[in-house]
Scaffold this motif. Structure first.
Motif, PDB file in Angstrom:
ATOM      1  N   PRO A  63       0.806  -1.967   0.072  1.00 42.12           N
ATOM      2  CA  PRO A  63       0.282   0.573   0.093  1.00 42.12           C
ATOM      3  C   PRO A  63       0.925   1.038  -0.328  1.00 42.12           C
ATOM      4  O   PRO A  63       0.924   2.336  -0.180  1.00 42.12           O
ATOM      5  CB  PRO A  63      -1.111   0.050   1.429  1.00 42.12           C
ATOM      6  N   ARG A  66       1.715   2.334  -3.300  1.00 49.51           N
ATOM      7  CA  ARG A  66       0.964   2.199  -4.268  1.00 49.51           C
ATOM      8  C   ARG A  66       0.992   3.524  -3.801  1.00 49.51           C
ATOM      9  O   ARG A  66       0.566   4.613  -4.671  1.00 49.51           O
ATOM     10  CB  ARG A  66      -0.771   1.659  -3.857  1.00 49.51           C
ATOM     11  N   TYR A  67       0.566   3.775  -2.847  1.00 50.47           N
ATOM     12  CA  TYR A  67       0.559   5.816  -2.417  1.00 50.47           C
ATOM     13  C   TYR A  67       0.965   6.841  -2.715  1.00 50.47           C
ATOM     14  O   TYR A  67       0.337   7.750  -2.595  1.00 50.47           O
ATOM     15  CB  TYR A  67      -0.621   5.354  -1.027  1.00 50.47           C
ATOM     16  N   ALA A  68       2.605   5.714  -2.057  1.00 57.26           N
ATOM     17  CA  ALA A  68       3.000   7.245  -2.330  1.00 57.26           C
ATOM     18  C   ALA A  68       3.456   7.261  -3.745  1.00 57.26           C
ATOM     19  O   ALA A  68       4.679   7.517  -3.912  1.00 57.26           O
ATOM     20  CB  ALA A  68       3.969   6.851  -1.090  1.00 57.26           C
ATOM     21  N   LYS A  69       2.878   6.583  -4.496  1.00 59.98           N
ATOM     22  CA  LYS A  69       3.544   5.713  -6.045  1.00 59.98           C
ATOM     23  C   LYS A  69       5.167   6.052  -6.609  1.00 59.98           C
ATOM     24  O   LYS A  69       5.677   6.733  -6.562  1.00 59.98           O
ATOM     25  CB  LYS A  69       3.035   7.084  -7.083  1.00 59.98           C
ATOM     26  N   LEU A 189      -6.542  -2.150   4.323  1.00 57.03           N
ATOM     27  CA  LEU A 189      -6.407  -1.987   3.289  1.00 57.03           C
ATOM     28  C   LEU A 189      -6.700  -2.506   2.084  1.00 57.03           C
ATOM     29  O   LEU A 189      -6.733  -2.516   0.613  1.00 57.03           O
ATOM     30  CB  LEU A 189      -5.102  -0.872   3.018  1.00 57.03           C
TER      31      LEU A 189
END
Length: 199
Positions: A63, A66-69, A189
């Motif tokens: 996660p 993914r969320y922090a790219k 998540l």
């Protein structure tokens, strides 16, 4: 700003140190008498918590990437998973030797029956063993689609291990609850993935 391959290498070095140095401290503390009046319990709890921390760290990578790219963060997941297995093995060994004694290893089977929380722990360890043994790229190629199915069992460990910890403590304190909450959040998540499996 995305992390590049060179930065990931340095991050891996930092993570290796973060996973190894607590062992150095534990060895020093045990030899210098810095533990409590029951050092065996201290060692068991310390090693178990380290395994849990690394398990949660392993689950956090996807996660976070993914969320922090930061897609290259995925490259650090395997080393955290292997260190989680190492600490879980030290935890199991410390229980077997310090609690039961080197001459009474045979009692482990009896303990598993009389103390159900130990069964959760040993099941978690066997799953981690399977994941560690098949963590190489060659194993991934050989297993093909089965590799991902096997490594999805880490989610089962994320359920069993916190329950094992909660069940093992005689006096409920905030610490095991924090680990259980962390595992619940990291599993939550992934609700879309679990919903797909359910369908």
């Amino acid at each position: 700003m995305r992390l590049n391959a060179k930065q990931i290498v340095w991050l891996k070095v930092a993570l290796h140190l973060a996973a190894f140095l607590p062992f150095v401290w534990l060895f020093y503390a045990a030899n210098q008498g810095l533990l409590s009046a029951d050092p065996a319990k201290d060692i068991q709890h310390f090693t178990g918590r380290m395994a849990l921390k690394l398990l949660l760290g392993t689950l956090l990578i996807a996660p976070l990437a993914r969320y922090a790219k930061q897609p290259l963060l995925i490259r650090t997941r395997r080393l955290l998973g292997v260190w989680c297995f190492v600490w879980a093995s030290i935890h199991l060994t410390s229980y077997s030797l310090l609690e039961l004694g080197i001459n009474n290893i045979g009692l482990l089977g009896q303990e598993l029956i009389t103390r159900p929380y130990l069964m959760l722990g040993i099941v978690s360890w066997f799953i981690l063993l399977a994941l560690a043994v098949t963590s190489t790229q060659s194993a991934q190629r050989k297993l093909g689609k089965r590799w991902q199915k096997l490594h999805n069992c880490v989610y089962l460990v994320a359920i069993l291990a916190p329950i094992h910890y909660l069940w093992s403590v005689k006096i409920l304190s905030p610490q095991p609850l924090i680990y259980a909450l962390g595992a619940f959040i990291l599993l939550a998540l992934r609700y879309k993935k679990f919903r797909q499996w359910w369908r």
